[in-house]
Design a protein around this motif. Structure first.
Motif, mmCIF file in Angstrom:
data_model
loop_
_atom_site.group_PDB
_atom_site.id
_atom_site.type_symbol
_atom_site.label_atom_id
_atom_site.label_comp_id
_atom_site.label_asym_id
_atom_site.label_seq_id
_atom_site.Cartn_x
_atom_site.Cartn_y
_atom_site.Cartn_z
ATOM 1 N N ILE A 10 48.800 48.770 16.116
ATOM 2 C CA ILE A 10 48.308 47.399 16.296
ATOM 3 C C ILE A 10 49.074 46.441 15.388
ATOM 4 N N ASN A 11 49.302 46.843 14.137
ATOM 5 C CA ASN A 11 50.038 45.973 13.209
ATOM 6 C C ASN A 11 51.477 45.742 13.657
ATOM 7 N N ILE A 12 52.131 46.800 14.137
ATOM 8 C CA ILE A 12 53.505 46.647 14.632
ATOM 9 C C ILE A 12 53.513 45.763 15.877
ATOM 10 N N MET A 13 52.551 45.987 16.776
ATOM 11 C CA MET A 13 52.442 45.183 17.988
ATOM 12 C C MET A 13 52.309 43.697 17.646
ATOM 13 N N LYS A 14 51.454 43.366 16.683
ATOM 14 C CA LYS A 14 51.255 41.966 16.296
ATOM 15 C C LYS A 14 52.510 41.394 15.644
ATOM 16 N N VAL A 38 54.897 51.495 20.528
ATOM 17 C CA VAL A 38 54.557 50.076 20.564
ATOM 18 C C VAL A 38 55.555 49.293 21.413
ATOM 19 N N VAL A 39 56.846 49.561 21.222
ATOM 20 C CA VAL A 39 57.861 48.862 22.016
ATOM 21 C C VAL A 39 57.662 49.161 23.505
ATOM 22 N N ASP A 40 57.394 50.422 23.804
ATOM 23 C CA ASP A 40 57.174 50.805 25.203
ATOM 24 C C ASP A 40 55.953 50.103 25.785
ATOM 25 N N ASP A 41 54.826 50.166 25.057
ATOM 26 C CA ASP A 41 53.599 49.546 25.573
ATOM 27 C C ASP A 41 53.784 48.045 25.757
ATOM 28 N N LEU A 42 54.550 47.429 24.843
ATOM 29 C CA LEU A 42 54.805 45.989 24.944
ATOM 30 C C LEU A 42 55.695 45.685 26.144
ATOM 31 N N ASP A 43 56.799 46.407 26.275
ATOM 32 C CA ASP A 43 57.741 46.151 27.372
ATOM 33 C C ASP A 43 57.126 46.464 28.732
ATOM 34 N N MET A 44 56.284 47.509 28.787
ATOM 35 C CA MET A 44 55.700 47.934 30.053
ATOM 36 C C MET A 44 54.391 47.214 30.363
ATOM 37 N N GLN A 45 54.017 46.289 29.475
ATOM 38 C CA GLN A 45 52.827 45.444 29.668
ATOM 39 C C GLN A 45 51.566 46.285 29.881
ATOM 40 N N ARG A 75 55.315 58.055 31.269
ATOM 41 C CA ARG A 75 56.356 57.895 30.253
ATOM 42 C C ARG A 75 56.543 59.233 29.536
ATOM 43 N N ILE A 76 57.744 59.727 29.499
ATOM 44 C CA ILE A 76 58.026 60.997 28.835
ATOM 45 C C ILE A 76 58.545 60.699 27.429
ATOM 46 N N GLU A 77 57.768 61.079 26.418
ATOM 47 C CA GLU A 77 58.135 60.799 25.030
ATOM 48 C C GLU A 77 58.951 61.972 24.485
ATOM 49 N N ASP A 78 60.261 61.911 24.753
ATOM 50 C CA ASP A 78 61.156 63.036 24.494
ATOM 51 C C ASP A 78 62.108 62.812 23.328
ATOM 52 N N TYR A 126 61.929 57.838 30.536
ATOM 53 C CA TYR A 126 62.253 58.692 29.392
ATOM 54 C C TYR A 126 62.622 57.839 28.184
ATOM 55 N N GLN A 127 61.971 58.114 27.052
ATOM 56 C CA GLN A 127 62.251 57.338 25.848
ATOM 57 C C GLN A 127 63.716 57.470 25.415
ATOM 58 N N MET A 128 64.298 58.641 25.595
ATOM 59 C CA MET A 128 65.685 58.831 25.161
ATOM 60 C C MET A 128 66.649 57.899 25.906
ATOM 61 N N GLN A 129 66.221 57.406 27.065
ATOM 62 C CA GLN A 129 67.066 56.481 27.822
ATOM 63 C C GLN A 129 66.851 55.023 27.403
ATOM 64 N N ARG A 130 65.964 54.826 26.417
ATOM 65 C CA ARG A 130 65.645 53.477 25.955
ATOM 66 C C ARG A 130 66.114 53.227 24.520
ATOM 67 N N MET A 131 67.029 54.052 24.027
ATOM 68 C CA MET A 131 67.456 53.942 22.638
ATOM 69 C C MET A 131 68.078 52.578 22.320
ATOM 70 N N ASP A 132 68.845 52.029 23.250
ATOM 71 C CA ASP A 132 69.449 50.716 23.003
ATOM 72 C C ASP A 132 68.377 49.659 22.793
ATOM 73 N N ARG A 133 67.309 49.753 23.561
ATOM 74 C CA ARG A 133 66.211 48.784 23.413
ATOM 75 C C ARG A 133 65.538 48.944 22.047
ATOM 76 N N TYR A 134 65.316 50.162 21.603
ATOM 77 C CA TYR A 134 64.692 50.378 20.297
ATOM 78 C C TYR A 134 65.567 49.828 19.183
ATOM 79 N N ARG A 135 66.873 50.053 19.271
ATOM 80 C CA ARG A 135 67.793 49.561 18.235
ATOM 81 C C ARG A 135 67.791 48.027 18.209
ATOM 82 N N GLU A 136 67.679 47.429 19.381
ATOM 83 C CA GLU A 136 67.611 45.971 19.472
ATOM 84 C C GLU A 136 66.380 45.432 18.742
#
Length: 467
Positions: free
Chosen positions: A217-221, A192-199, A42-45, A76-86
């Motif tokens: 951890i708090n955000i994940m929960k 956190v969103v990435d780790d959750l979505d990517m299991q 995962r590229i955190e860009d 690439y995180q920059m390609q996941r912006m719609d998911r983060y906004r959701e």
């Protein structure tokens, strides 16, 4: 069904990748491979000002060079912006996040006051919605940040696979900004969103992330997820005991490639830089994957030892297949403009030189001797370096080569010994002048091996110029 192991390496492409960074890729890769799981790159860009395509290329090249190819990615995180906004919209709706209108100036004044009162600088929750609390009207034209509504009271407790049980009080954590005024999400939220979505089941990373872990951890929960297993690796220190970094002179993985290191040597070295399997110092990638576990990760900082890396590289070159080494040397051959058509079989030269070489570059430097053409020795050079008394012995050895046509160094050695016996000479008295006659230098590998590689015809031709 047993849980499928999924690990990740999540570098930021904001600089070159050095050995300490690569260790954080190697261990999650090895753990996934050892458990039959998946390794994700995962590229955190999201830091667009500092991220660069060149840095991404160096990361991909370095991982491929070491054989750490991912099962998924690069993502690439920059390609996941719609998911983060959701997810941000979801958190605002369920009350686990809120808009904060405190300006940067107000926040700075708050922190200055807290420091004057000898308190820990932190956001005071002014805009945090609570039952029975009335919030002021948001200031006009103000762009708010979004903050995570961190739990109040209690602790975040997790069993770190390296450090053991860790407990952080929630009172130590303020409400983290998870989206900036322009709407872009922040690091701890995206992770956190990435780790959750990517299991992701296991997060194996440097211990500079320990302070981020309770927040994550708090955000994940809050998102209804189960936190992964965390394993925080101790820092890699340079030779002076400082944290390995570009600022402290750490070399990039590209630098090691350019210096002629073998990927298997670097991988073996990195594997031992914080993990052990008994007393094993030298092992293959396959053995490493078979043996790797989290239980034997070290708890103390690992110290970079360039001499040990060089020793390992020498070992792998010495044990290496000459044909493969010759192929790996080709970029260096081209860089130095060496014409391999003007000399003996290059694979034979590599086979001769590899026992003494620490790097591929040293092999190529040593190979120059065989491809620089015949020396044009002046009478003065001959008289200064080849004693007249030895010239008859050189002529005798030349005739023996013609008559015997030796193919191996053992056969060459037999003819050398015969000449030494006939002229009652010690080896140096004959070998040094012959070396000079062949190459205009007395510094070469073992003479019998050199002559076998050069071939009888070329050696006879060069020796015929003497006397």
């Amino acid at each position: 069904m047993p849980m499928r192991i999924r690990t990740r390496f999540a570098p930021s492409p904001t600089g070159f990748i050095h050995l300490g960074n690569l260790r954080s890729a190697l261990y999650p890769w090895a753990f996934a491979r050892s458990k039959g799981g998946d390794f994700i790159l995962r590229i955190e860009d999201t830091d667009q000002e500092r991220s660069s395509l060149e840095a991404v290329e160096v990361i991909l090249e370095g991982m491929h060079w070491l054989g750490l190819d991912p099962d998924e990615g690069p993502i690439y995180q920059m390609q996941r912006m719609d998911r983060y906004r959701e997810v941000l919209k979801q958190m605002l709706a369920d009350g686990s996040a809120y808009y904060c209108y405190m300006s940067e100036d107000e926040l700075n004044r708050l922190r200055d006051q807290q420091m004057a009162n000898k308190e820990k600088p932190r956001y005071n929750g002014f805009w945090r919605p609570e039952p029975g609390k009335t919030l002021p009207e948001p200031p006009k034209d103000a762009l708010p940040v979004i903050r995570f509504k961190n739990p109040i009271g209690g602790s975040v407790i997790w069993k770190d696979a390296v450090k053991g049980m860790i407990e952080i009080s929630n009172d130590e954590l303020d409400d983290l900004i998870i989206a900036r005024p322009d709407g872009t999400p922040t690091y701890n939220f995206c992770v956190v969103v990435d780790d959750l979505d990517m299991q992701i089941t296991h997060v194996i990373r440097g211990d500079d992330h320990v302070n981020n872990t309770p927040r994550q951890i708090n955000i994940m929960k809050a998102l209804g997820g189960t936190p992964p297993v965390y394993a925080h690796l101790p820092t890699v220190l340079d030779e002076s005991g400082e944290k390995m970094s570009k600022r402290n002179g750490a070399l990039s993985v590209r630098d090691y490639q350019k210096m002629g290191y073998l990927p298997e040597a670097v991988l073996n070295y990195l594997a031992r830089l914080g993990w052990s399997h008994g007393d094993a110092e030298v092992f293959t990638q396959e053995q490493f994957v078979k043996w790797f576990d989290l239980e034997h990760l070290g708890r103390s900082p690992a110290q970079h030892n360039p001499e040990k890396l060089l020793w390992l590289n020498h070992h792998y070159i010495q044990q290496g297949d000459a044909k493969r080494l010759a192929q790996l040397c080709m970029p260096f051959i081209h860089q130095q403009g060496i014409d391999l058509s003007q000399g003996p079989d290059f694979e034979s030269v590599v086979n001769l030189l590899k026992d003494r070489a620490n790097t591929l570059l040293e092999i190529v430097e040593g190979a120059k001797l065989f491809y620089q053409g015949r020396p044009n020795l002046s009478n003065e050079q001959i008289s200064q370096n080849i004693p007249n008394a030895v010239i008859p012995a050189i002529a005798d050895f030349r005739e023996r080569l013609i008559a015997s046509n030796p193919k191996t160094k053992e056969e060459v050695a037999t003819q050398l010994k015969a000449t030494l016996t006939q002229f009652q000479l010690k080896m140096p008295a004959l070998a040094m002048p012959i070396r000079y006659a062949l190459f205009a230098t007395t510094q070469t590998p073992a003479l019998d091996a050199v002559i076998a590689v050069m071939g009888k015809d070329e050696v006879v031709e060069r020796l015929s110029k003497i006397g």
